[in-house]
Design a protein around this motif. Structure first.
Motif: not given
Length: 279
Positions: A12, A14, A79-82, A85, A125, A213-214, A267
């Motif tokens: 993933a 980000y 909190r960087p967005p994805r 993936w 990740r 991260l999500e 990560t």
């Protein structure tokens, strides 16, 4: 094609992804390729894809799924967005004397993302199927697996020193604590080799992480949820998916040598983030 259920490799990415204008549905009427089809085409062209047919041979992985996410609202650095993936399954145990094919996996992901847009990477990740490095009973030691990695490290020789990046890299064993007991040995082993891709300063054992991260994959694919983790602090030759792929394979091999036989979630993030593009 023989895909083992415990051989999932997942990535993933980000950060930020600015989609190319010709792929913008508001500008272009249509486009035929998505992240999945692009990844299949690229990994097939490079000889890394095992075809989805009975008794197929060759290649490194079978395709599971892939996607890229729409541009989100601005997010804080923690909190960087994805943005994209990719998920594959290794089509067999990794041959003795070879590392996990993470560098090829991330190289393919990098090419796909570049086809979609311009990305600025802030974190990665990865799910690493370390158990695929287990040598079968009676086989020789995996002592030779590091040699190809050290040879591959030559790709990063004589790079621009200004591209070096301070990073923190976490290995999480989920509900298996073995990575924590292995951490001192992994650190000593990493420092044994004369290589300039990753210089490790220290390792810490903690469950705290300021990079949110999500979740990368569902817990059933590994021994999740996240719990037992160690963090390596050091300097990477360059902040790129190529360098991160090399480092992930290096750490997976180190973990396997020191008793880790279950999947690890890696990560990676910048400690002092430069303004840099993906790759």
């Amino acid at each position: 094609m023989s895909i083992r259920p415990d051989s999932t490799m997942f990535a993933a990415l980000y950060g930020e992804l600015v989609v190319h204008p010709w792929r913008d549905p508001l500008v272009a009427s249509s486009f035929s390729s998505d992240a999945y089809s692009l990844f299949v085409a690229r990994s097939s062209a490079m000889g890394w894809l095992t075809e989805a047919e009975e008794n197929a041979v060759g290649g490194l992985w079978g395709m599971n799924d892939a996607g890229h996410d729409p541009a989100p609202a601005p997010a804080p650095r923690s909190r960087p967005p994805r943005v994209a993936w990719f998920q594959v399954s290794l089509t067999g145990p990794v041959p003795d004397g070879r590392p996990l094919p993470v560098q090829a996996f991330l190289s393919c992901a990098d090419d796909v993302v570049a086809r979609i847009g311009t990305a600025h990477l802030r974190a990665v990740r990865l799910l690493l199927p370390v158990q695929s490095l287990d040598a079968p009973a009676g086989a020789s030691s995996r002592a030779g697996a590091v040699l190809p990695l050290l040879q591959d490290a030559g790709w990063f020789a004589d790079g621009d020193p200004r591209l070096r990046a301070r990073v923190r890299v976490t290995l999480d064993g989920g509900q298996d604590p073995s990575v924590r007991s292995a951490a001192p040995g992994i650190l000593r082993w990493v420092r044994e080799f004369d290589q300039d891709v990753f210089r490790c300063d220290a390792v810490s054992v903690t469950d705290d992480d300021d990079l949110v991260l999500e979740p990368a994959v569902i817990d059933e694919v590994w021994l999740g949820p996240a719990h037992h983790r160690v963090t390596f602090h050091g300097t990477l030759a360059e902040w790129s998916l190529e360098a991160l792929g090399w480092l992930a394979a290096f750490l997976a091999d180190a973990g396997s040598r020191h008793g880790v036989v279950t999947p690890l979630m890696l990560t990676a993030g910048l400690s002092a983030e430069p303004d840099t593009g993906l790759g």
